[in-house]
Design a protein around this motif. Structure first.
Motif, mmCIF file in Angstrom:
data_model
loop_
_atom_site.group_PDB
_atom_site.id
_atom_site.type_symbol
_atom_site.label_atom_id
_atom_site.label_comp_id
_atom_site.label_asym_id
_atom_site.label_seq_id
_atom_site.Cartn_x
_atom_site.Cartn_y
_atom_site.Cartn_z
ATOM 1 N N ALA A 160 0.806 -1.300 -0.091
ATOM 2 C CA ALA A 160 -0.006 0.068 0.023
ATOM 3 C C ALA A 160 0.687 1.238 -0.100
ATOM 4 C CB ALA A 160 -0.916 -0.064 1.053
ATOM 5 N N LYS A 161 0.481 2.256 -0.835
ATOM 6 C CA LYS A 161 1.344 3.353 -0.913
ATOM 7 C C LYS A 161 1.118 4.331 0.299
ATOM 8 C CE LYS A 161 2.079 7.412 -3.834
ATOM 9 N NZ LYS A 161 1.399 8.086 -5.032
ATOM 10 N N GLN A 162 2.209 4.634 0.982
ATOM 11 C CA GLN A 162 2.325 5.274 2.085
ATOM 12 C C GLN A 162 1.936 6.849 1.925
ATOM 13 O OE1 GLN A 162 2.725 4.140 5.207
ATOM 14 N NE2 GLN A 162 3.328 2.067 4.245
ATOM 15 N N PRO A 163 1.033 7.471 2.635
ATOM 16 C CA PRO A 163 0.687 8.842 2.570
ATOM 17 C C PRO A 163 1.914 9.609 2.691
ATOM 18 C CG PRO A 163 -0.129 8.308 4.698
ATOM 19 C CD PRO A 163 0.547 6.890 3.939
ATOM 20 N N GLU A 164 1.957 10.559 1.885
ATOM 21 C CA GLU A 164 3.356 11.802 2.155
ATOM 22 C C GLU A 164 3.035 12.650 3.343
ATOM 23 O OE1 GLU A 164 3.618 13.826 -1.667
ATOM 24 O OE2 GLU A 164 4.324 12.084 -2.845
ATOM 25 N N PRO A 165 4.129 12.930 3.976
ATOM 26 C CA PRO A 165 3.898 13.807 5.016
ATOM 27 C C PRO A 165 3.391 15.047 4.534
ATOM 28 C CG PRO A 165 6.067 13.748 4.362
ATOM 29 C CD PRO A 165 5.626 12.556 3.606
ATOM 30 N N ALA A 166 2.471 15.786 5.639
ATOM 31 C CA ALA A 166 1.984 16.897 5.450
ATOM 32 C C ALA A 166 2.738 17.991 5.132
ATOM 33 C CB ALA A 166 1.113 17.493 6.464
ATOM 34 N N SER A 167 3.768 18.121 5.449
ATOM 35 C CA SER A 167 4.850 19.161 5.285
ATOM 36 C C SER A 167 6.366 18.488 5.258
ATOM 37 C CB SER A 167 4.632 20.270 6.309
ATOM 38 O OG SER A 167 5.006 19.836 7.754
ATOM 39 N N ARG A 168 7.064 19.467 4.661
ATOM 40 C CA ARG A 168 8.482 19.107 4.468
ATOM 41 C C ARG A 168 9.295 20.220 4.440
ATOM 42 N NH1 ARG A 168 8.787 14.951 -1.096
ATOM 43 N NH2 ARG A 168 7.397 13.253 -0.067
ATOM 44 N N THR A 169 10.857 20.000 5.047
ATOM 45 C CA THR A 169 11.697 20.941 5.297
ATOM 46 C C THR A 169 12.005 21.374 3.871
ATOM 47 O OG1 THR A 169 12.086 20.014 7.307
ATOM 48 C CG2 THR A 169 13.799 21.589 6.379
ATOM 49 N N THR A 170 12.031 22.515 3.625
ATOM 50 C CA THR A 170 12.544 23.159 2.273
ATOM 51 C C THR A 170 14.095 23.599 2.534
ATOM 52 O OG1 THR A 170 10.423 23.986 1.825
ATOM 53 C CG2 THR A 170 12.261 24.884 0.568
ATOM 54 N N LEU A 171 14.965 23.132 1.680
ATOM 55 C CA LEU A 171 16.375 23.318 1.615
ATOM 56 C C LEU A 171 16.403 24.697 0.916
ATOM 57 C CD1 LEU A 171 19.000 22.610 2.165
ATOM 58 C CD2 LEU A 171 19.276 21.341 0.001
ATOM 59 N N VAL A 172 17.067 25.593 1.329
ATOM 60 C CA VAL A 172 17.267 26.969 0.903
ATOM 61 C C VAL A 172 18.823 27.223 0.501
ATOM 62 C CG1 VAL A 172 17.025 29.393 0.907
ATOM 63 C CG2 VAL A 172 15.132 27.922 1.719
ATOM 64 N N ARG A 173 19.327 27.113 -0.340
ATOM 65 C CA ARG A 173 20.759 27.454 -0.810
ATOM 66 C C ARG A 173 20.936 29.002 -1.100
ATOM 67 N NH1 ARG A 173 23.198 22.685 -1.939
ATOM 68 N NH2 ARG A 173 21.793 20.894 -2.137
ATOM 69 N N GLY A 174 22.007 29.382 -0.427
ATOM 70 C CA GLY A 174 22.348 30.628 -0.534
ATOM 71 C C GLY A 174 21.841 31.800 0.523
ATOM 72 N N LYS A 175 22.072 32.915 0.412
ATOM 73 C CA LYS A 175 21.458 33.808 1.346
ATOM 74 C C LYS A 175 20.147 33.973 1.462
ATOM 75 C CE LYS A 175 22.263 38.296 3.648
ATOM 76 N NZ LYS A 175 23.154 39.718 3.688
ATOM 77 N N MET A 176 19.327 33.742 2.441
ATOM 78 C CA MET A 176 17.783 33.989 2.217
ATOM 79 C C MET A 176 17.475 35.229 2.593
ATOM 80 S SD MET A 176 14.788 31.589 4.214
ATOM 81 C CE MET A 176 13.179 31.684 3.985
ATOM 82 N N GLN A 177 16.521 35.935 1.989
ATOM 83 C CA GLN A 177 16.053 37.387 2.236
ATOM 84 C C GLN A 177 14.924 37.334 3.240
ATOM 85 O OE1 GLN A 177 17.205 40.191 0.616
ATOM 86 N NE2 GLN A 177 15.795 41.271 1.675
ATOM 87 N N VAL A 178 15.105 38.113 4.308
ATOM 88 C CA VAL A 178 14.309 38.082 5.427
ATOM 89 C C VAL A 178 13.557 39.338 5.019
ATOM 90 C CG1 VAL A 178 14.037 38.394 7.966
ATOM 91 C CG2 VAL A 178 16.161 37.025 6.818
ATOM 92 N N THR A 179 12.142 39.158 5.331
ATOM 93 C CA THR A 179 11.155 40.185 5.218
ATOM 94 C C THR A 179 10.801 40.768 6.739
ATOM 95 O OG1 THR A 179 10.123 38.949 3.557
ATOM 96 C CG2 THR A 179 8.696 40.729 4.334
ATOM 97 N N ARG A 180 11.024 42.175 6.588
ATOM 98 C CA ARG A 180 10.717 42.884 7.681
ATOM 99 C C ARG A 180 9.315 43.442 7.671
ATOM 100 N NH1 ARG A 180 15.139 41.418 10.534
ATOM 101 N NH2 ARG A 180 17.044 41.638 9.423
ATOM 102 N N GLY A 181 8.558 43.153 8.858
ATOM 103 C CA GLY A 181 7.199 43.776 8.957
ATOM 104 C C GLY A 181 7.137 44.853 9.882
ATOM 105 N N THR A 182 5.911 45.086 10.360
ATOM 106 C CA THR A 182 5.765 46.207 11.400
ATOM 107 C C THR A 182 5.557 45.385 12.706
ATOM 108 O OG1 THR A 182 3.284 45.958 11.027
ATOM 109 C CG2 THR A 182 4.802 47.665 9.662
ATOM 110 N N PHE A 183 5.599 46.052 13.876
ATOM 111 C CA PHE A 183 5.446 45.489 15.059
ATOM 112 C C PHE A 183 4.106 45.460 15.480
ATOM 113 C CE2 PHE A 183 9.703 47.478 15.715
ATOM 114 C CZ PHE A 183 10.515 46.720 15.812
ATOM 115 N N ASP A 184 3.668 44.255 16.023
ATOM 116 C CA ASP A 184 2.481 44.211 16.241
ATOM 117 C C ASP A 184 2.122 44.663 17.935
ATOM 118 O OD1 ASP A 184 1.759 42.631 14.103
ATOM 119 O OD2 ASP A 184 2.194 40.678 15.035
ATOM 120 N N GLN A 185 3.342 44.892 18.551
ATOM 121 C CA GLN A 185 3.240 45.255 20.023
ATOM 122 C C GLN A 185 4.440 46.185 20.208
ATOM 123 O OE1 GLN A 185 2.446 42.102 22.496
ATOM 124 N NE2 GLN A 185 4.662 41.321 22.238
ATOM 125 N N ASP A 186 4.665 46.829 21.015
ATOM 126 C CA ASP A 186 5.794 47.451 21.433
ATOM 127 C C ASP A 186 6.906 46.366 21.536
ATOM 128 O OD1 ASP A 186 4.477 49.688 21.676
ATOM 129 O OD2 ASP A 186 4.157 49.739 23.882
#
Length: 250
Positions: free
Chosen positions: A106-132
């Motif tokens: 029987a075919k095993q179900p695939e996991p719901a989520s997998r870890t994504t391999l990111v090569r190189g420098k990852m761009q971090v998105t800056r947001g606004t503060f939800d609190q002080d």
């Protein structure tokens, strides 16, 4: 003596010759009987089948004269035993190719989520503060609530026992004023911390065992005493870092 010995010798010789002939004849008769006993067993396999059982004899076709003559007693016995084996258990050879059954797991179900391999420098998105954002901490090192901490936020932070204060020192020390016994102020423009006592209160406060009468600049690991509680100042923001620096990068 010679005359009398002659006839006796002849009679004894004839007697011995007759005895020899009788023994030879008897041996021939025994041999003939043994061959006659063996001949029916080899010539009549149907009798062997009857000994093996009536069911086996019923399953075999009547033997022909040629096959009865060519089969030995051992071969006839083997045929009788084979006839007693059920038909469904006999090995039957056919010309059809063998059939192979393929069983797939029987075919095993695939996991719901997998870890994504990111090569190189990852761009971090800056947001606004939800609190002080937190800019530092006060850690209790003496008195009630030892080991606990309270965050310091940007701007003006009132200190007191009541939960209405921005920095609530509510660990059970009744010697601390309920409302606004002192203030800690952080200014992101010059990245400095100031401790300001509320001189309208009669409760005594001190910084490094000194009672300030006005605003005092705080440094890392300064000890603030309020009532019977001691708190150590631990800055996060300062000359090396401020949250505004991250906002400018976006």
């Amino acid at each position: 003596m010679s005359g009398s010995a002659g006839p006796q010798g002849q009679r004894s010789g004839r007697f011995l010759g007759s005895l020899k002939d009788a023994l030879v004849a008897a041996s021939r008769e025994d041999t003939g009987r043994q061959e006659a006993q063996r001949a029916p067993a080899a010539a009549a396999p149907s009798e062997v089948i009857a000994v093996a059982g009536p069911e086996a004899a019923a399953q075999l076709p009547p033997p022909s004269s040629e096959s009865s003559a060519s089969l030995s007693a051992a071969e006839a016995a083997r045929e009788a035993r084979a006839a007693r084996v059920p038909v469904e258990s006999r090995h039957v050879e056919t010309d059809a190719p063998p059939t192979t059954r393929v069983v797939r797991a029987a075919k095993q179900p695939e996991p719901a989520s997998r870890t994504t391999l990111v090569r190189g420098k990852m761009q971090v998105t800056r947001g606004t503060f939800d609190q002080d954002p937190v800019v530092g901490w006060l850690v209790v090192v003496g008195g009630a609530g030892i080991g606990q901490f309270r965050p310091i936020f940007e701007g003006n932070n009132s200190m007191g026992r009541s939960a209405n204060n921005r920095i609530a020192i509510d660990f059970g020390d009744d010697a601390i004023s309920s409302d606004e016994q002192a203030y800690i102020r952080y200014d992101s423009a010059d990245r400095s911390f100031l401790f300001v006592p509320n001189l309208a209160k009669t409760n005594v406060v001190s910084v490094n065992d000194k009672r300030p009468t006005g605003a005092v600049e705080l440094s890392q690991m300064d000890v603030i005493t309020m009532g019977r509680t001691q708190l150590v100042f631990v800055p996060f923001c300062g000359p090396e870092f401020d949250w505004s620096a991250l906002q400018e990068q976006t």
